[in-house]
Design a protein around this motif. Structure first.
Motif, short mmCIF file in Angstrom:
data_model
loop_
_atom_site.label_atom_id
_atom_site.label_comp_id
_atom_site.label_asym_id
_atom_site.label_seq_id
_atom_site.Cartn_x
_atom_site.Cartn_y
_atom_site.Cartn_z
N LYS A 152 0.36 12.83 5.87
CA LYS A 152 1.65 13.77 5.56
C LYS A 152 1.65 14.25 4.26
O LYS A 152 2.07 15.35 4.05
CB LYS A 152 2.76 12.91 5.76
CG LYS A 152 4.05 13.63 6.01
CD LYS A 152 5.25 12.79 6.43
CE LYS A 152 6.62 13.64 6.24
NZ LYS A 152 7.70 12.56 6.46
N LYS A 153 1.33 13.35 3.11
CA LYS A 153 1.63 14.00 1.75
C LYS A 153 0.12 14.27 1.20
O LYS A 153 0.38 14.92 0.19
CB LYS A 153 2.06 12.73 1.01
CG LYS A 153 3.29 12.53 1.01
CD LYS A 153 4.32 13.61 0.04
CE LYS A 153 5.75 13.50 0.58
NZ LYS A 153 6.64 12.63 0.02
N GLN B 263 -6.35 15.60 -4.02
CA GLN B 263 -6.07 14.06 -4.39
C GLN B 263 -6.93 13.34 -3.51
O GLN B 263 -7.81 13.41 -2.71
CB GLN B 263 -4.42 14.03 -3.47
CG GLN B 263 -3.51 14.89 -4.45
CD GLN B 263 -2.06 14.34 -3.77
OE1 GLN B 263 -1.81 14.71 -2.89
NE2 GLN B 263 -1.10 13.77 -4.65
N VAL C 112 -5.29 1.25 2.94
CA VAL C 112 -5.52 2.69 2.45
C VAL C 112 -4.37 3.06 1.75
O VAL C 112 -3.17 2.76 2.27
CB VAL C 112 -5.77 3.36 3.68
CG1 VAL C 112 -5.78 4.99 3.45
CG2 VAL C 112 -7.14 3.33 4.50
N VAL C 113 -4.29 3.53 0.47
CA VAL C 113 -3.40 3.82 -0.32
C VAL C 113 -3.40 5.37 -0.60
O VAL C 113 -4.86 5.84 -1.26
CB VAL C 113 -3.21 2.90 -1.66
CG1 VAL C 113 -2.18 3.11 -2.38
CG2 VAL C 113 -3.56 1.65 -1.13
N GLY C 114 -2.40 6.09 -0.74
CA GLY C 114 -2.44 7.40 -1.24
C GLY C 114 -1.20 8.14 -0.91
O GLY C 114 -0.54 7.63 -0.20
N PRO C 115 -1.42 9.44 -1.08
CA PRO C 115 -2.61 10.06 -1.65
C PRO C 115 -2.23 9.77 -3.45
O PRO C 115 -1.12 9.85 -3.66
CB PRO C 115 -2.31 11.53 -1.17
CG PRO C 115 -0.76 11.82 -0.99
CD PRO C 115 -0.35 10.37 -0.37
N LEU C 116 -3.49 9.64 -3.97
CA LEU C 116 -3.44 9.51 -5.53
C LEU C 116 -3.79 10.59 -6.08
O LEU C 116 -4.68 11.55 -5.86
CB LEU C 116 -4.03 8.22 -5.51
CG LEU C 116 -3.51 7.10 -4.87
CD1 LEU C 116 -4.41 5.99 -5.09
CD2 LEU C 116 -2.18 6.62 -5.61
N ASP D 4 0.73 -1.11 0.12
CA ASP D 4 0.22 0.10 0.03
C ASP D 4 0.69 1.04 0.11
O ASP D 4 0.24 2.36 0.49
CB ASP D 4 -0.90 0.07 1.33
CG ASP D 4 -2.01 -1.09 1.07
OD1 ASP D 4 -2.16 -1.56 0.05
OD2 ASP D 4 -2.28 -1.58 2.24
N VAL D 5 2.13 1.38 -0.47
CA VAL D 5 2.89 2.39 -0.42
C VAL D 5 3.15 2.93 -1.70
O VAL D 5 4.09 2.00 -2.54
CB VAL D 5 4.14 2.31 0.17
CG1 VAL D 5 4.85 3.61 0.25
CG2 VAL D 5 3.84 1.98 1.84
N VAL D 6 2.73 3.71 -2.47
CA VAL D 6 2.96 4.17 -3.93
C VAL D 6 4.09 5.00 -3.90
O VAL D 6 3.95 6.25 -3.49
CB VAL D 6 1.77 4.88 -4.47
CG1 VAL D 6 2.22 5.19 -6.07
CG2 VAL D 6 0.67 4.01 -4.21
N TYR E 106 1.19 8.09 6.68
CA TYR E 106 1.75 8.70 5.27
C TYR E 106 1.12 9.30 4.39
O TYR E 106 1.33 10.38 3.78
CB TYR E 106 2.13 7.13 4.58
CG TYR E 106 3.21 6.14 5.21
CD1 TYR E 106 3.87 6.67 6.14
CD2 TYR E 106 3.31 4.97 4.84
CE1 TYR E 106 4.83 5.84 6.74
CE2 TYR E 106 4.18 4.02 5.53
CZ TYR E 106 4.96 4.53 6.38
OH TYR E 106 5.93 3.75 7.03
N VAL E 107 -0.20 8.78 4.28
CA VAL E 107 -1.44 9.48 3.26
C VAL E 107 -1.66 10.99 3.89
O VAL E 107 -1.60 11.69 3.31
CB VAL E 107 -2.78 8.62 3.20
CG1 VAL E 107 -3.59 9.48 2.19
CG2 VAL E 107 -2.47 7.33 2.91
N LYS F 87 4.15 9.02 -4.98
CA LYS F 87 3.33 9.48 -4.23
C LYS F 87 3.32 9.55 -2.95
O LYS F 87 3.56 10.67 -2.08
CB LYS F 87 1.92 8.80 -4.50
CG LYS F 87 1.54 9.22 -6.23
CD LYS F 87 0.90 10.43 -6.38
CE LYS F 87 0.61 10.55 -7.83
NZ LYS F 87 0.54 12.04 -8.11
N THR F 88 3.24 8.31 -2.22
CA THR F 88 3.16 8.31 -0.92
C THR F 88 4.48 8.63 -0.20
O THR F 88 4.80 9.59 0.71
CB THR F 88 3.05 6.75 -0.20
OG1 THR F 88 1.78 6.28 -0.92
CG2 THR F 88 2.68 6.68 1.17
N PHE F 89 5.75 8.44 -0.90
CA PHE F 89 7.07 8.82 -0.70
C PHE F 89 7.59 9.04 -2.13
O PHE F 89 7.42 8.18 -2.96
CB PHE F 89 7.94 7.81 -0.15
CG PHE F 89 7.75 7.26 1.21
CD1 PHE F 89 7.64 8.03 2.32
CD2 PHE F 89 7.32 5.95 1.45
CE1 PHE F 89 7.37 7.74 3.54
CE2 PHE F 89 6.74 5.63 2.94
CZ PHE F 89 6.83 6.46 3.77
#
Lengths: 474, 287
Positions: free
Chosen positions: B26-27, B32, B85-89, A218-220, B23-24, A223-225
């Protein structure tokens, strides 16, 4: 009686077939088509290996597998030892034994190939890997003491898994970042269960995490980093980019956005990763037409067309603009597809997809092609035959004409060079990119290719990353 | 695993969560979105982010229950976890001082509009907000928007609150009275609403940004499920968007593509009604 007498002492040309599910049965299920050798069969096939002094097969293997040595161990019935012998250089034997194009690599150069019967190296590799797995927990190699260095591996496909395994064994702290919720990359989203069971991929992933590799799904990255975040804030000493070539190409013909048109990537991701073939038990839906056309002639097209059959299509077609001889798919996969009843439409190219009043596919306008002069790829260029347009009666179309580079990482890593197709520029001998501390391998540097080439890059990159981390020299 | 730390029911069909996703958070930047998957059998669905709290690592999501996954999501409570949960996209909104910006939100499209409105205000814009809902009880985030807007207009289809009518009527009035000052319109809501916003705004020659919510699987550019025609070219909403020039989007195609799984969605919903009737308490007939 004379036929039974070998022409030359010790030369056995009876390459042993591997049992497979009956085509009529297998198109009704997603179970693996090939069933694998038994121990007896493996030993019988292994006996055919001449154990050449200068084994050409090893040169033919991007993962440098010690082929005659592992086959020798099979002859002695030492199956676990044989599996460990492979794992000395290739962390993914159960995968490679199944999906490598051995006929273009190790088996192509086998001395017995000249006689038309190369040793079935892939089947033997698969057998020992499965044998070892059936015995319980995998035996691990000795792991070097911690070096204190941290490596981020981006992407958990074959390249990333290989880098991670090799670096972990050398004592580095490795973290794999995966954009999807499951590790394996193309091995889980792309290649179907009937060709590569997901439990086998999971087994290989579990083996790699058992070496101390940390896996973050789940880390892109991009995007995420960003890559820079990994090298600065997150404190990694080196980054390996093995993100694949996942961006699907479309033909850019009218009607491609109609409902019922998929990219092969989407169709396969729904079916494989999301298990849409088990809808509604799994929530992800998939549409399957009665008459499905898959456009393209590669392995992915074969995977898509065979999946469509299993999902209930009454008719499944391959539509390919060149002839059978130019098809990039493995011969074995084309044969499997034929046995299963896939209809091959050669020298045909779609020019428009036709929709009904509700926006669903109701047909595909195509034109017949003939082969002209060879193009830059050395294959004869297909040229349309004027006036040969016709309409194919289909209600679903899957585009499987290739994939390209995803710009997510390059667009957020401005100081790393990409070529005009968007692939990351990396030295093939070192996997070094133009950005210090960043390495790349697999499809993202070479364009869509094979699992084993990605494994080969992974090995190169691991060696070079280790060198960079221990000497500090770029 | 991503923990739900707060829950609010705006309406039996509209739920808000604050979810721990450092993570989501923060970014995350305005515009998004993210992807979530509830459990192992779950599908991946894109959801908009209504707000992020970077210090505490939290994101705020507000969703309407329309199908199996969103009804299921609504049954989760504080302390429960979301598997993925994945992102931000997607690309962040292009934010700059354009003088006056009109933010138009309809239904739960109001949620993703909030970070954009905040960003526009911070950039020094005079912010006019138009929020629309079918009726008063379906209106969300009015107080949040009041905090940042220089002017706010509420519309309801049935006239139960604010102005009776659609957001497009209010937008037309704003553009008529002060159109020369408006540097940009941002519109987020159902595709049909965005289509009509484009119709209303076009004669005034004001730039229009819309945010699309198409069907997605991976949401990283890998599958193409979200493709849409913009300016005659096929674009992927997940990586090329979600925001596009509102005058160039083929909204009819977008709506057609959103209906691709109607049959399966209905089947899954019916099945879930039997499996989990408590998820549908307080709700009349669900379309």
């Amino acid at each position: 009686m004379a036929e039974q007498k070998p022409k030359k002492k010790g030369l056995n040309l009876n390459r042993l077939d591997m049992p497979r599910q009956d085509p009529k049965v297998r198109i009704t299920n997603f179970n693996e088509v090939a069933l694998g050798y038994t121990a007896e069969m493996a030993m019988e096939e292994a006996e055919r290996c001449l154990e050449c002094k200068k084994p050409l097969c090893v040169d033919g293997c991007p993962a440098e597998v010690k082929i005659p040595e592992f086959i020798h161990l099979i002859k002695e019935g030492k199956f676990i030892e044989a599996s460990l012998k492979i794992k000395e250089t290739n962390a993914l034997p159960a995968v490679c034994g199944r999906v490598c194009p051995q006929e273009e690599q190790c088996e192509e150069v086998c001395v017995l190939a000249k006689k038309g019967a190369p040793v079935a190296i892939g089947r033997l590799e698969r057998f020992v890997a499965d044998y070892e797995a059936a015995q319980g927990e995998a035996k691990k190699p000795e792991i070097a003491p911690p070096t204190g260095k941290k490596v981020a591996v981006v992407g958990s496909g074959p390249a990333g898994l290989t880098v991670a395994a090799d670096l972990a064994v050398l004592g580095h702290k490795v973290t794999i970042f995966e954009a999807l919720h499951k590790a394996g990359g193309v091995l889980v989203y792309g290649i179907p269960e009937f060709r590569l069971p997901k439990s086998i991929v999971q087994r290989e992933v579990d083996y790699i995490t058992s070496l101390g590799v940390e896996l973050k799904t789940d880390v892109v990255v991009g995007k995420t980093f960003t890559v820079d975040d990994l090298l600065t804030e997150e404190g990694y000493d080196a980054v390996f980019l093995g993100v694949g070539a996942g961006l699907p190409w479309f033909m850019e013909i009218p009607g491609e956005n109609l409902n019922g048109v998929y990219s092969a990537n989407e169709f396969l991701t729904r079916s494989n990763l999301m298990k849409a073939y088990r809808f509604p038990e799994y929530d992800t839906p998939i549409c399957v037409g009665k008459k499905v056309a898959v456009v393209g002639g590669g392995n992915v097209a074969m995977d898509a067309v065979r999946s469509a059959l299993r999902l209930g299509a009454a008719e499944a077609h391959i539509v390919y603009r060149r002839s059978r001889a130019e098809m990039p798919a493995r011969a074995e996969e084309i044969e499997n597809a034929e046995e299963e009843g896939v209809i091959f439409n050669m020298l045909v190219n779609p020019i428009e997809i036709l929709g009904d009043e509700n926006g669903w596919v109701k047909g595909m306008k195509c034109i017949r092609m003939e082969l002209g002069e060879p193009d830059s790829s050395g294959r004869r260029r297909p040229v349309p035959i004027e006036g040969s347009e016709f309409i194919m009666d289909v209600d679903m179309v899957i585009m499987s004409i290739g994939t390209g580079a995803n710009p997510l990482i390059p667009s957020t890593t401005p100081d790393m060079e990409v070529n005009k197709w968007g692939y990351i520029v990396a030295d093939p001998n070192t996997c070094k990119t133009t950005k210090k501390g960043v390495f790349a391998g697999g499809d993202i540097i070479r364009g869509a290719a094979t699992v084993i080439l990605a494994v080969g890059d992974g090995k190169t990159a691991a060696r070079e990353i280790h060198n960079y981390l221990t000497t500090g020299e770029w | 695993m991503f923990e739900i730390v707060a829950k609010k029911e705006w309406h039996p069909t509209i739920t808000e969560f604050w979810v721990k996703a450092p993570y989501v958070a923060k970014k995350h930047r305005p515009g998004q979105f993210m992807i979530l998957r509830i459990n192992e059998e779950g599908e991946r669905i894109p959801l908009t982010i209504a707000e992020s709290n970077k210090e505490e690592g939290l994101i705020r999501i507000i969703f309407q229950k329309v199908g199996k996954t969103t009804f299921h999501l609504g049954t989760l409570n504080v302390g429960d976890n979301i598997l993925d949960v994945v992102g931000p996209l997607g690309k962040p909104t292009h934010i700059e001082n354009r003088g006056t910006v009109v933010c138009v939100g309809g239904g739960v499209g109001i949620a993703p509009l909030f970070p954009i409105a905040c960003g526009m205000k911070e950039a020094g814009n005079r912010l006019i907000t138009i929020l629309g809902a079918r009726s008063k009880d379906l209106l969300i985030m009015e107080d949040d928007f009041k905090r940042v807007s220089d002017e706010i207009i509420i519309t309801t289809d049935d006239g139960s609150y604010g102005r009776k009518g659609f957001v497009t009527h209010a937008l037309e009035d704003v553009l008529k009275s002060q159109g020369d000052k408006v540097g940009e319109v941002v519109g987020i809501g159902p595709p049909i609403m965005m289509k009509f916003i484009a119709k209303v705004a076009e004669p005034f020659g004001v730039p229009l940004t819309v945010s699309l919510n198409s069907i997605m699987v991976d949401a990283t550019g890998m599958c193409g499920a979200c493709r849409v025609t913009v300016g005659g070219k096929t674009r992927f909403v997940c990586v090329d968007g979600p925001e596009f020039n509102g005058y160039e989007v083929d909204f009819d195609e977008l709506m057609m593509r959103q209906s691709m799984y109607k049959k399966q969605e209905q089947e899954a919903l019916e099945r879930f009604k039997k499996e989990c009737p408590q998820a549908f308490e307080g709700i009349g007939e669900v379309a």
